[in-house]
Structure formats: C-alpha cells, structure tokens
Design an enzyme around this catalytic site. Structure first.
Site, short mmCIF file in Angstrom:
data_model
loop_
_atom_site.label_atom_id
_atom_site.label_comp_id
_atom_site.label_asym_id
_atom_site.label_seq_id
_atom_site.Cartn_x
_atom_site.Cartn_y
_atom_site.Cartn_z
CB CYS A 2 -1.00 0.21 1.18
SG CYS A 2 -2.28 -1.26 1.33
NE ARG A 27 4.65 1.84 -0.39
CZ ARG A 27 5.64 1.25 0.44
NH1 ARG A 27 6.70 1.73 -0.15
NH2 ARG A 27 5.59 1.12 1.69
CG ASN A 101 1.98 1.19 4.02
OD1 ASN A 101 1.51 -0.09 3.84
ND2 ASN A 101 3.12 1.54 3.87
CE LYS A 489 13.15 -10.96 -10.94
NZ LYS A 489 13.85 -11.13 -9.86
CE LYS A 608 11.06 -2.86 -6.26
NZ LYS A 608 11.27 -4.21 -6.82
C1 F6R Z 1 11.39 -10.75 -6.66
C2 F6R Z 1 11.41 -9.71 -5.54
C3 F6R Z 1 11.02 -10.15 -3.85
C4 F6R Z 1 12.14 -9.33 -3.32
C5 F6R Z 1 11.57 -9.72 -1.59
C6 F6R Z 1 12.39 -8.91 -0.72
O1 F6R Z 1 11.59 -10.10 -7.58
O2 F6R Z 1 11.66 -8.68 -5.62
O3 F6R Z 1 11.41 -11.49 -3.83
O4 F6R Z 1 13.61 -9.48 -3.25
O5 F6R Z 1 10.12 -9.30 -1.29
O6 F6R Z 1 12.30 -7.75 -0.71
P1 F6R Z 1 13.38 -6.48 -0.13
O7 F6R Z 1 14.52 -6.68 -0.87
O8 F6R Z 1 12.75 -5.39 -0.32
O9 F6R Z 1 13.38 -6.98 1.27
#
Ligand code: F6R
Length: 613
Positions: A2, A27, A101, A489, A608
């Site tokens: 969010c 987000r 959020n 991926k 994300k």
């Molecule tokens: C995959 C991806 C996720 C992040 C994971 C950790 O492409 O982006 O697997 O790597 O959610 O996120 P961060 O790095 O933000 O802790």
C-alpha cells in the site's frame, strides 16, 4: 504494501495526489482512492482496479475541487479488493478520513469495542477502525491532534496514516510506526508519501519520520512531534535521485529500463568504494580482530534478496574462510537461532521495510549479534535499525520484480568479501588486486551482455519457449544459486511454472518430471564443472527436454552441440561470474512474460514492499 500520499498547497490537490499514486502503484495496485478537502467538505473518490479506473472516474482529478487531500493505492489484506474496501475510509461520523499503510493487529477487539459504542462499520478493513477510533475521540473533545494521539495509544500493529478532519480544512496529520513515511518540504506547499518517487517531481527536500512521530502540516507550516507529544526538529535530507529515475523514459516497462540501468547502478555502487586499488567501506567497522573471533556469518533476507544471500555464502566462504549460512528471514525468526555476539548477521533488503526481514534483524540484535544491513532505500526501517548499513546505489526500483537491486546487492557482497578477506589475509595481495580491478570492469562486462545481438537472440528464444508449461533451471555451484533467481523471475512475471535445482540433485527425484517439451535452462559457466553439467544436459535431453544453455563464450561450441539453444556471456573472475550469468535470465523472463501477455511491472497478487508477515 500500500502507498499513501498527502498534499496541502495552492494547486488543486486531486491531480497531484493521482500523479503521486501513479509513482507508488508498485506498492499495491488492486484499488485506489483519494479524499480532497474542498468547499463541499471531505469529498472521496475510490475504485477497485488499477489507478487508471480512478483517474477516469475523476477525469484526472478535475471533478474534485480542493487544495488539501490524501490518497492511497492498495494491496488488500483485510477484505477483498472492492470499491467499499478501498481507502480513504471515513469515520461513521463523517468527520475523519484516513489512508493507511500497514496492519492493525488488534482490529477485531477495537471494532467490537466501537460497535458497542454504537459505531457502524461499512467495510471489512482494519483501517476503518482507525477512522472510527479517531472519530470517536474527536466527537468527545473536538481536539483533532488529541484524538489522533489517543487512537495511536490504542492501536497495535504497523501503520503510516494520513488523516483529514472535516472541521480543519487546511490541515493534514500523519503518524507512523513500522511503515515508511516521509515528509516533503515545498514552496508554499507540503507533502507526505510512503516513498520518495511519489513527490520527487515536486521536491527533493524531505524528512524521514521515525516510529511514533507525528507531523501536522498545512500549505505553509509544519510541526513535528515525538511519541510523547513534544515538539521536535527534523533533519532536512536532500534526495539526489534524478526525476528521470522514477519515470519509464522511452521504455515500455520499468523492468526493462531497470535491466538496462544495471551497468550504471553497479558503477554507482562500486566506484565510490574503491580508492587507490583498495576497497573502502566508510563507517563499516569489521576489523581483523573482530572477524577472527567470528564463529559464523548469517545472511538473512527474503525472496530475491535471499538468493543474493545464497550466492554470498559461496563468495564469503571462499574469500574469508568463515562458515556462512543463508537463511530466509521468515524462517530465521522462528527457528530459535543459535546466535550471540560471536555472529555477524548480514541483512539484505531493497526496500528496507520487508516485515520478516525487519523482524529477523531485531531478533538478531536482541540475541547480541552485530548486524550489518545492505539496503537500497535510504532512511528505511532496516537501514535505521541495523548497527551498520551499506547502501546499494541502484536508485529507485519501481518494477515489482527486482533486477538492478539484486545486481547491486551482489556487488556489495563482493566488496564486503574482498574487504574481509583482505583483513583476514585469506586472500593474497595479488588476488585482492586482481579482484578489485576486475570488479571495476564488471559494469562494462554487463553492458556487453546487454548488446543488441544478445537481446535479439534472447527475444527469439522467448518466442520459441513461451508456450511451455514447465521450466527447470539447473546449474552447479554458484550457477545453482543463479538458477534460483532466474527461475523466480520467470514465475513472477511470466506466470510459468518453474523450479530451480542444483544439476547434480536432479536425478534424485525431480528428473521424473522431465518429459517431451519440458524447458530446461542449463547454466554452465563454472568451468571446472562444465563437463559434469553437459552430462546433466544429456540426461534431460534424452528424456525429451528442450535445453537452453547459458555458458561462457569459450565453451560455446561444445555447449551448442548438446543444447537446443545457446546464450553466451563473457568470462570474468569466477567470483563475479553470477553477475553476468543472471542478466540473460532476467531478459528471458521479461520477453517470455510479454509473449504470454502478462503485466510485467505489476504481476498478479504481488506488491513490491512486503510489509506483512
Ligand atoms: C522478486 C522480489 C522479491 C524481493 C523480496 C524482498 O523479484 O523482488 O522476492 O526480493 O520481497 O524484498 P526486499 O529486498 O525489499 O526486502
């Protein structure tokens, strides 16, 4: 998950809010909404679906008049995506509007308590509880700030909240705990947002709010308060990101743009940390004496960042001869880990706000370990919590599937391994010098992999294999770790079932799944294990698999004879090879996703920043 945004100024708020939300869609993107405080009081528009639905509904905000407002883009937790469950939420009294959020953990208890007081709820969300709690206290004392403070004292969980009150048309109140919130200073206008890209177009001067802090602002004035309600000064920080960093530029998708940005991101991350042939990690205290006392290094992260950790285990053990283990953050925190001050815990996170990773970091600190975080987002919770932080200078990563953050995290691992190996003398002077020089050349090698010729070849393979139902990524040693990321991926952006296995493990079970038309992506860039890899390739081809092989240029001929398709990458020192081997896999996943008609930048069910457990 969010994203929230808020604006108070002289411009019409709705278009500014919608523009901000468009930069925060990564987000969460199952619904969106805005609330503008205008002549007609609190006016709300919200809609299930992508932000575009809301943009169309409000004629790009032009049918909502008012110069103060808040906005939200949602990734559903409490209640399915729907118009009703979308934020902003209004209190039953109609006086208070909230965007949120985070997660309110004691939502059920508070909801029951409020219902007992005669309050009616209209949605299934935890956020409506906040709106009604603030509304309840506001009805009692007509004190907006006091009502927010009182509500905060009763809420358990994580939150960044933007709040409007019908009786105070100029004012926005925002508070945070365990969810990110920044304040943006403008000229005759001010902003709040979950993340920098939302307001980068308008200001590059921000303050990062800490847990428990509150900001109260209008177009001209701003006041910050700590968790006891005392006024505080906040440091103004300058954001050096260029505006173009948060725009797609000429690219069809952020994912492709970010793939192409990798040489620059690598250079930005590595170059400032190499001086006169030496790795210099400013502010990082890892003395030989401390390192010699280490029993074990843990690397803790989620998703792709965890796969960087798996690669780091190979890298650090080889360079430093210290036992190293990669652990998924969601498992680490509940595994009763055997950790004390003789352990270094390295935390890896792009966003710096992943809930499981943050919790694991706190657990490691509680147990007495020294903690070091590798983070991309400046001022994020993980960056602030860890004992020491090394930033990746990847710039904003907007596509949900990580690419350049992964590459730069790995580059920081290289820097760390070299620095520690040098301090411990587990790496010779000559090897150290060779590696430092080669690391500086790595961005150019990545550019070589991104050549037009390679891209076209990969596009062709993507068009040939996108219809397959299953894919297996196999490799040995560091290649097996690269397989994990390549396979993820493909899963996340192309929705193609895919698994990753160390090639030697295949015949202990998974090979039973290989049949006519299965796609096998075989990585064969670890030279001493090339022949063994080719034997594995023969095994799967004998069972009908189509094999796409990624190998070194110097192995091309031999690999070509065994495979249906081949992609070559330049040879670099073995430590750095994964940084090159991965690039074709990112591009392959991207083009397979396009062929399959997927929404590359916003894959289904994902967001994300994963701020829920
Ligand atoms: C995959 C991806 C996720 C992040 C994971 C950790 O492409 O982006 O697997 O790597 O959610 O996120 P961060 O790095 O933000 O802790």
């Amino acid at each position: 998950m969010c994203g929230i945004v808020g604006y108070a100024g002289a411009k019409q708020a709705a278009p500014v809010l919608l523009d901000g939300l468009s930069k925060l869609e990564y987000r969460g993107y199952d619904s969106a909404g805005i609330c503008v405080h205008g002549e007609m009081g609190l006016q709300i528009a919200k809609a299930k679906g992508r932000l575009q639905v809301l943009i169309d509904q409000t004629q790009n905000g032009s049918n909502m008049k008012g110069v103060v407002g808040i906005g939200h883009t949602r990734w559903a937790t409490h209640g399915a995506p729907s118009d009703i469950n979308s934020h902003p939420h209004l209190s039953d009294s109609g006086k208070i509007a909230v965007v949120h959020n985070g997660i309110i953990e004691n939502e059920t208890r508070l909801r029951g308590w409020l219902e007992g007081k005669g309050v009616h709820f209209h949605s299934e969300t935890d956020t409506e509880v906040v709106a009604n709690l603030v509304g309840y206290y506001y009805a009692k004392h007509a004190d907006f700030l006091g009502a927010v403070r009182k509500a905060m004292s009763r809420i358990e969980g994580s939150y960044a909240l933007g709040i409007l009150c019908a009786d105070q048309p100029d004012t926005i109140v925002a508070v945070k705990k365990d969810s990110p919130l920044i304040f943006g200073f403008g000229e005759g206008e001010n902003y709040i947002a979950s993340d920098v890209p939302a307001i980068l177009k308008y200001t590059q001067t921000v303050a990062y709010l800490d847990d428990g802090e509150m900001v109260v602002f209008n177009a001209h004035d701003v006041a910050f308060y700590d968790q006891t309600g005392e006024p505080i000064e906040k440091k103004k920080e300058h954001i050096s990101w260029e505006l173009s960093a948060a725009e797609r530029g000429g690219f069809d998708h952020f994912m492709l743009k970010e793939i192409y940005e990798q040489p620059k991101a690598l250079r930005d991350t590595v170059s400032p940390r190499i001086r006169d042939g030496r790795v210099v990690l400013e502010g990082i205290d890892l003395s030989a004496e401390y390192l010699k006392g280490l029993r074990k290094i843990y690397l803790v992260a989620c998703g792709s960042a965890y796969y960087v950790s798996v690669l780091a285990k190979y890298t650090i053990e080889k360079a430093c001869r210290i036992p190293t283990e990669a652990v998924m953050a969601s498992e680490f925190r509940y595994s009763d880990p055997v950790i004390d001050e003789s352990n270094l815990v390295i935390i890896i996170s792009q966003s710096g706000e992943t809930a499981d990773t943050l919790a694991a970091l706190r657990e490691a600190k509680r147990l007495g370990a020294k903690t070091l975080a590798i983070v991309n987002v400046v001022g994020s919770a993980i960056a602030k919590t860890a004992d020491q932080t090394i930033y990746t200078w990847a710039g904003p990563e907007i596509a949900v599937a990580t690419t350049k953050a992964f590459t730069t995290q790995l580059a920081v691992v290289y820097l760390l391994a070299l620095q520690m190996g040098y301090a411990l003398k587990t790496i010779s002077e000559k090897d150290y010098a060779d590696h430092v020089a080669a690391l500086q050349r790595l961005p150019d090698a990545v550019s070589e992999v991104l050549s037009e010729e390679n891209i076209q070849k990969i596009q062709y393979y993507a068009s040939r294999y996108y219809g397959h139902h299953d894919a297996f990524y196999i490799g040995r040693n560091m290649d097996s770790a690269v397989c994990l990321e390549g396979s993820l991926k493909l899963k996340e952006v192309a929705y193609l079932h895919s698994e990753a296995y160390p090639a030697g493990e295949l015949k202990h079970g998974p090979i039973s799944l290989i049949e006519e038309g299965t796609l096998v992506v075989a990585l064969a860039t670890v030279k001493p294990l090339f022949d063994k890899m080719m034997a594995n390739v023969r095994e799967v081809r004998a069972r009908g698999a189509d094999v796409l092989c990624v190998t070194l240029k110097e192995m091309e001929q031999e690999a070509r004879n065994q495979s249906n398709g081949i992609i070559c990458v330049p040879t670099v020192l073995p430590m750095f090879q994964p940084s090159l081997t991965l690039i074709p896999l990112q591009i392959f996943a991207y083009y397979v996703a396009l062929n399959r008609g997927c929404d590359v930048d916003k894959p289904r069910n994902l967001a994300k920043s994963v701020t829920v457990e």
